[in-house]
Write a protein that holds these residues in place. Structure first.
Motif, PDB file in Angstrom:
ATOM      1  N   GLU A   1      39.917 -33.844 -77.091  1.00 22.91           N
ATOM      2  CA  GLU A   1      39.114 -33.913 -78.313  1.00 22.91           C
ATOM      3  C   GLU A   1      38.302 -32.639 -78.449  1.00 22.91           C
ATOM      4  O   GLU A   1      37.638 -32.219 -77.511  1.00 22.91           O
ATOM      5  CB  GLU A   1      38.179 -35.118 -78.269  1.00 22.91           C
TER       6      GLU A   1
ATOM      7  N   TYR B   1      35.248 -30.555 -80.286  1.00 21.56           N
ATOM      8  CA  TYR B   1      33.980 -30.737 -80.966  1.00 21.56           C
ATOM      9  C   TYR B   1      33.432 -29.375 -81.380  1.00 21.56           C
ATOM     10  O   TYR B   1      33.503 -28.417 -80.613  1.00 21.56           O
ATOM     11  CB  TYR B   1      32.964 -31.435 -80.060  1.00 21.56           C
TER      12      TYR B   1
ATOM     13  N   HIS C   1      33.561 -33.943 -84.675  1.00 17.78           N
ATOM     14  CA  HIS C   1      34.897 -34.041 -84.097  1.00 17.78           C
ATOM     15  C   HIS C   1      35.894 -33.337 -85.002  1.00 17.78           C
ATOM     16  O   HIS C   1      35.947 -33.600 -86.201  1.00 17.78           O
ATOM     17  CB  HIS C   1      35.264 -35.515 -83.937  1.00 17.78           C
TER      18      HIS C   1
END
Length: 84
Positions: free
Chosen positions: A33, A35, A41
């Motif tokens: 993921e 960021y 996100h």
């Protein structure tokens, strides 16, 4: 160098101070993921995109910390306007 739009977006977010966190299951990375520096996100960063960036040496993790952009990654990313 040929870099896809998803890779460009991810590298640009990392160049501005973002990070990529990973979730491992054993020794295999299951989820990656991305960021931004503001904590949002980034949807374009998928596991396939993450693996391509890591394989090319554009991102690296030091000491178990989140993945950050390298100098070669900074050289590969094209300049973009910051629409803040």
């Amino acid at each position: 160098m040929n870099i896809s739009k998803k890779e460009q977006r991810t590298l640009h977010a990392l160049a501005q101070g973002g990070k990529i966190t990973v979730l491992k299951q054993g020794s295999k990375i299951v989820v990656a993921e991305c960021y931004t520096r503001d904590g949002f996100h980034l949807v374009d960063c998928e596991l396939e995109t993450f693996n391509r960036l890591r394989r090319r040496g554009f991102i690296v993790s030091n000491g178990g910390k989140p993945y950050r952009i390298t100098r070669s990654g900074l050289a590969a990313v094209r300049a973009q306007l910051d629409n803040r």
